[in-house]
Design a protein around this motif. Structure first.
Motif, PDB file in Angstrom:
ATOM      1  N   ALA A   1       4.444   4.843  10.371  1.00  0.00           N
ATOM      2  CA  ALA A   1       4.789   4.838   8.944  1.00  0.00           C
ATOM      3  C   ALA A   1       5.028   3.430   8.414  1.00  0.00           C
ATOM      4  O   ALA A   1       4.651   3.125   7.272  1.00  0.00           O
ATOM      5  CB  ALA A   1       6.028   5.702   8.717  1.00  0.00           C
ATOM      6  N   GLU A   2       5.635   2.568   9.205  1.00  0.00           N
ATOM      7  CA  GLU A   2       5.929   1.213   8.723  1.00  0.00           C
ATOM      8  C   GLU A   2       4.647   0.455   8.393  1.00  0.00           C
ATOM      9  O   GLU A   2       4.562  -0.245   7.380  1.00  0.00           O
ATOM     10  CB  GLU A   2       6.735   0.435   9.752  1.00  0.00           C
ATOM     11  CG  GLU A   2       7.098  -0.976   9.277  1.00  0.00           C
ATOM     12  CD  GLU A   2       7.838  -1.791  10.316  1.00  0.00           C
ATOM     13  OE1 GLU A   2       8.061  -2.991  10.058  1.00  0.00           O
ATOM     14  OE2 GLU A   2       8.194  -1.234  11.376  1.00  0.00           O
ATOM     15  N   VAL A   3       3.640   0.596   9.256  1.00  0.00           N
ATOM     16  CA  VAL A   3       2.362  -0.074   8.994  1.00  0.00           C
ATOM     17  C   VAL A   3       1.731   0.472   7.722  1.00  0.00           C
ATOM     18  O   VAL A   3       1.192  -0.277   6.905  1.00  0.00           O
ATOM     19  CB  VAL A   3       1.406   0.109  10.188  1.00  0.00           C
ATOM     20  CG1 VAL A   3       0.000  -0.396   9.835  1.00  0.00           C
ATOM     21  CG2 VAL A   3       1.925  -0.642  11.416  1.00  0.00           C
ATOM     22  N   GLN A   4       1.822   1.779   7.520  1.00  0.00           N
ATOM     23  CA  GLN A   4       1.258   2.384   6.319  1.00  0.00           C
ATOM     24  C   GLN A   4       2.005   1.916   5.069  1.00  0.00           C
ATOM     25  O   GLN A   4       1.387   1.577   4.054  1.00  0.00           O
ATOM     26  CB  GLN A   4       1.303   3.915   6.424  1.00  0.00           C
ATOM     27  CG  GLN A   4       0.586   4.479   7.637  1.00  0.00           C
ATOM     28  CD  GLN A   4      -0.864   4.046   7.728  1.00  0.00           C
ATOM     29  OE1 GLN A   4      -1.613   4.119   6.757  1.00  0.00           O
ATOM     30  NE2 GLN A   4      -1.284   3.590   8.906  1.00  0.00           N
ATOM     31  N   GLU A   5       3.331   1.904   5.124  1.00  0.00           N
ATOM     32  CA  GLU A   5       4.128   1.474   3.975  1.00  0.00           C
ATOM     33  C   GLU A   5       3.828   0.028   3.604  1.00  0.00           C
ATOM     34  O   GLU A   5       3.579  -0.298   2.436  1.00  0.00           O
ATOM     35  CB  GLU A   5       5.618   1.617   4.298  1.00  0.00           C
ATOM     36  CG  GLU A   5       6.089   3.056   4.442  1.00  0.00           C
ATOM     37  CD  GLU A   5       7.510   3.135   4.984  1.00  0.00           C
ATOM     38  OE1 GLU A   5       8.213   2.107   4.952  1.00  0.00           O
ATOM     39  OE2 GLU A   5       7.913   4.213   5.437  1.00  0.00           O
ATOM     40  N   ARG A   6       3.850  -0.833   4.597  1.00  0.00           N
ATOM     41  CA  ARG A   6       3.616  -2.254   4.326  1.00  0.00           C
ATOM     42  C   ARG A   6       2.169  -2.496   3.892  1.00  0.00           C
ATOM     43  O   ARG A   6       1.905  -3.327   3.029  1.00  0.00           O
ATOM     44  CB  ARG A   6       3.954  -3.083   5.560  1.00  0.00           C
ATOM     45  CG  ARG A   6       5.448  -3.134   5.884  1.00  0.00           C
ATOM     46  CD  ARG A   6       5.711  -4.098   7.029  1.00  0.00           C
ATOM     47  NE  ARG A   6       7.107  -4.144   7.413  1.00  0.00           N
ATOM     48  CZ  ARG A   6       8.051  -4.862   6.804  1.00  0.00           C
ATOM     49  NH1 ARG A   6       7.728  -5.585   5.744  1.00  0.00           N
ATOM     50  NH2 ARG A   6       9.290  -4.867   7.242  1.00  0.00           N
ATOM     51  N   GLY A   7       1.244  -1.763   4.498  1.00  0.00           N
ATOM     52  CA  GLY A   7      -0.153  -1.912   4.111  1.00  0.00           C
ATOM     53  C   GLY A   7      -0.383  -1.502   2.679  1.00  0.00           C
ATOM     54  O   GLY A   7      -1.069  -2.199   1.912  1.00  0.00           O
ATOM     55  N   LEU A   8       0.184  -0.372   2.286  1.00  0.00           N
ATOM     56  CA  LEU A   8       0.035   0.098   0.904  1.00  0.00           C
ATOM     57  C   LEU A   8       0.685  -0.875  -0.068  1.00  0.00           C
ATOM     58  O   LEU A   8       0.140  -1.171  -1.139  1.00  0.00           O
ATOM     59  CB  LEU A   8       0.654   1.482   0.761  1.00  0.00           C
ATOM     60  CG  LEU A   8      -0.085   2.616   1.492  1.00  0.00           C
ATOM     61  CD1 LEU A   8       0.769   3.876   1.522  1.00  0.00           C
ATOM     62  CD2 LEU A   8      -1.422   2.896   0.831  1.00  0.00           C
ATOM     63  N   GLY A   9       1.866  -1.376   0.281  1.00  0.00           N
ATOM     64  CA  GLY A   9       2.541  -2.343  -0.581  1.00  0.00           C
ATOM     65  C   GLY A   9       1.726  -3.614  -0.746  1.00  0.00           C
ATOM     66  O   GLY A   9       1.690  -4.213  -1.832  1.00  0.00           O
ATOM     67  N   THR A  10       1.053  -4.021   0.319  1.00  0.00           N
ATOM     68  CA  THR A  10       0.201  -5.204   0.247  1.00  0.00           C
ATOM     69  C   THR A  10      -0.982  -4.968  -0.680  1.00  0.00           C
ATOM     70  O   THR A  10      -1.332  -5.831  -1.502  1.00  0.00           O
ATOM     71  CB  THR A  10      -0.311  -5.579   1.651  1.00  0.00           C
ATOM     72  OG1 THR A  10       0.809  -5.868   2.500  1.00  0.00           O
ATOM     73  CG2 THR A  10      -1.231  -6.785   1.591  1.00  0.00           C
ATOM     74  N   LEU A  11      -1.598  -3.806  -0.586  1.00  0.00           N
ATOM     75  CA  LEU A  11      -2.729  -3.484  -1.464  1.00  0.00           C
ATOM     76  C   LEU A  11      -2.281  -3.403  -2.921  1.00  0.00           C
ATOM     77  O   LEU A  11      -3.026  -3.786  -3.828  1.00  0.00           O
ATOM     78  CB  LEU A  11      -3.378  -2.174  -1.021  1.00  0.00           C
ATOM     79  CG  LEU A  11      -4.054  -2.199   0.361  1.00  0.00           C
ATOM     80  CD1 LEU A  11      -4.616  -0.826   0.706  1.00  0.00           C
ATOM     81  CD2 LEU A  11      -5.149  -3.261   0.412  1.00  0.00           C
TER      82      LEU A  11
END
Length: 296
Positions: A145-155
């Motif tokens: 989940a952390e990778v998904q959250e940070r990835g989405l925030g980056t996009l």
């Protein structure tokens, strides 16, 4: 090397090596450009060493998130040399696709740089391949989940402060697929849902509208009517099929025109109801920094 990078990261976050608040004045030299150069050098000198590279990426994230006047220096240091520091970050992630620490700290550092650098940094970041790196991390670790959250925030940051070319890069390099996959894989995670909705809306609203053969606007990739990502794409031979359909439609229309012109049915007079598109959930300000406590 790992211990030194960890100390630098703690200094940037204004904590000591035991996590206690309180910045050590003697470590101030590790902040800003000097710290970025040390971390970037570690990525270059220890390429292939996942542990060192994860620590270096974590240190870069901390330097870019630091609550001090050194952040601008950190951003510029990564942009210098045509983005050499950014290139090293991306290569570290590409070299350890299955390593969770490298990927999560890489995505975190890229996201921090996008937010801190904004429109001044994002174009060069995209040229250096950060969108593909983030999308790959999200695809490689779909359950983290952390990778998904940070990835989405980056996009979201890239779509917010980037231009049309940067938004198009999100589409071309697998960003939309990664967004949809994250939303689907984490239905109960509010952070993922909020960031995912925001990312999808920002990307789709900035994509240019495509005009079909009849002059009607086609659906953007990823929209429901288009049948998902790529669903609105026209294929070779569609135009010929359209011409055949138009001929059949013309004949049918001519034979029925008299009947249609004589009277209107009651159904024609009914008013259509307007439906409202649900608004995207408000993205929590500072959500990325609110992700689980970080241990360097």
């Amino acid at each position: 090397q790992c211990a030194g990078l960890a100390v630098m990261g703690c200094a940037a976050l204004e904590v000591d090596d035991e996590g206690e608040e309180g910045k050590d004045p003697s470590l101030s030299a590790l902040l800003g450009a000097s710290g970025v150069q040390l971390a970037s050098a570690a990525l270059a000198e220890h390429a292939g060493n996942a542990e060192v590279e994860a620590r270096a990426l974590a240190a870069l994230w901390a330097l870019l998130e630091a609550d001090s006047g050194s952040v601008a220096e950190s951003v510029q240091a990564l942009l210098d040399g045509e983005g050499e520091g950014i290139d090293r970050m991306v290569k570290a992630m590409q070299g350890h696709l299955a390593d969770c620490d490298v990927q999560r700290w890489g995505v975190a550092a890229i996201g921090a740089l996008a937010r801190a650098g904004g429109e001044c940094a994002i174009p060069l970041m995209v040229i250096q391949g950060v969108v593909e790196a983030v999308a790959s991390a999200m695809k490689q670790l779909p359950d983290v989940a952390e990778v998904q959250e940070r990835g989405l925030g980056t996009l979201v940051a890239i779509a917010t402060d980037g231009g049309k070319e940067e938004v198009q890069a999100i589409v071309d390099e697998g960003g939309l697929e990664a967004i949809q996959a994250a939303i689907k894989a984490h239905p109960d995670n509010q952070q993922v849902q909020s960031w995912g909705d925001a990312a999808m809306e920002l990307v789709l609203e900035q994509l240019p509208k495509k005009t079909g053969v009849a002059g009607e606007e086609e659906e953007e990739p990823g929209s429901a009517a288009s049948g998902g990502i790529g669903g609105g794409r026209r294929h070779r031979g569609d135009e010929a099929n359209d011409e055949e359909d138009d001929g059949a439609d013309a004949a049918s229309t001519a034979s029925a025109s008299t009947a249609v012109g004589e009277a209107k049915t009651e159904d024609d007079e009914e008013a259509a109801t307007d439906g409202k598109v649900p608004t995207v959930a408000e993205v929590t300000v500072g959500a990325l920094s609110g992700i689980d406590d970080v241990e360097l």
